[in-house]
Write a protein that holds these residues in place. Sequence first.
Motif, mmCIF file in Angstrom:
data_model
loop_
_atom_site.group_PDB
_atom_site.id
_atom_site.type_symbol
_atom_site.label_atom_id
_atom_site.label_comp_id
_atom_site.label_asym_id
_atom_site.label_seq_id
_atom_site.Cartn_x
_atom_site.Cartn_y
_atom_site.Cartn_z
ATOM 1 N N HIS A 162 34.948 51.397 33.447
ATOM 2 C CA HIS A 162 35.314 50.282 34.246
ATOM 3 C C HIS A 162 34.002 49.558 34.356
ATOM 4 N N ARG A 166 39.781 50.346 43.079
ATOM 5 C CA ARG A 166 38.583 49.371 42.937
ATOM 6 C C ARG A 166 39.087 47.909 42.439
ATOM 7 N N ARG A 167 40.009 47.906 41.208
ATOM 8 C CA ARG A 167 40.665 46.845 40.939
ATOM 9 C C ARG A 167 41.626 46.112 41.751
ATOM 10 N N GLU A 176 39.123 44.304 43.875
ATOM 11 C CA GLU A 176 38.592 43.331 43.080
ATOM 12 C C GLU A 176 39.712 41.909 42.843
ATOM 13 N N GLY A 177 40.631 42.600 42.395
ATOM 14 C CA GLY A 177 41.730 41.400 42.203
ATOM 15 C C GLY A 177 42.582 41.102 43.639
ATOM 16 N N PHE A 215 37.342 38.700 40.595
ATOM 17 C CA PHE A 215 37.396 39.457 39.658
ATOM 18 C C PHE A 215 36.037 40.120 39.250
#
Length: 243
Positions: free
Chosen positions: A171, A221-222, A225-226, A243
Motif C-alpha cells: 500500500h 487506512r483506505r 484516506e477515502g 486520496f
Amino acid sequence: MSLRSVLLACLLLAACLPPPTRAAGTDDDRDWSPTLGLDLGHLGSTSSLVVLGVAGLTAAWAWEETDETFPALQRSLDASLFDGAYDVGNVYGGGLLIGGGAAGLLAYGALTDHPGARTFGTDLARSFAASALVSGALKVSIDRRRPSGGSLSFPSGHTTSAFSTVPVIWHHLGWPGGVAAGALATLTACGRMEENRHYLSDVIAGAAIGFVTGAAVVAQRRRTEGAASLVVTPRSVGLAWSF
C-alpha cells in the motif's frame, strides 16, 4: 524479558492508543487512523474469513498428511541452494527487524513531523501488533509441540509477522515493495521449516493470519484516506474525498 518482548509491548501500546486530536480540515487529518480494536474487528469481514477458512483447511490437511514426512522436507530445504537466503528470512521474520523498523519510522515521523513516515510506521506497528496478538493467542491455546521439541509451534510467529508486512508495504511503496516483502516472507516460512522449528501446517496458518491482519490495517487506512467530507464555501456546497 527479551528485547523482542519489550519492543512488542511498546508497539502494542502505540497501536492501541487513541489517535491524537487534530484541527478539522488540516492536512494531517488522514494520518491518524483507527486503533487496534478496529483492525482486529475487520478480521470478521467476508474476505478475511474466506482467506482464513481456505488456509485453515489447507493447514488441517497438512497437519494430517505431511507431518509424518516432514523430516524429508526439512532435509531437502536444508540442502537447498537457498539455504543462505532462508537464514535472511529467519532474521526478517524474527520481529526485531519488523518491529524496530516500525518504531524507527514512528520516531522519525514524530521528530520531523513527516506525515508519510508517521503513517507508514503506524500501519506497520498496527499490523505487527495485531498479528502477534492473534498468533500468540493461538499458540497458547493449542500449545503444539515443535518438530525439534519445545512448545508453541502452531502457528509460526515468524511467518505471521513477515506476512503481516506484505499488504502494508504494498500500500505504501507500491507493487515493487510488496513483491519484495512477499519474497522475504516466503523465505521466512521456508526458513522456519529449514531450521526444524515449524511444520508446514504452522507456516501455512501463520502466513494467512499475517496477511489478513495486514490487509485489515490497509482496509482501515483506505477508509480513512477515502473518507468523504462535506465542503461548504460561500458559493457552493459539495463532497470531497482524500486520496
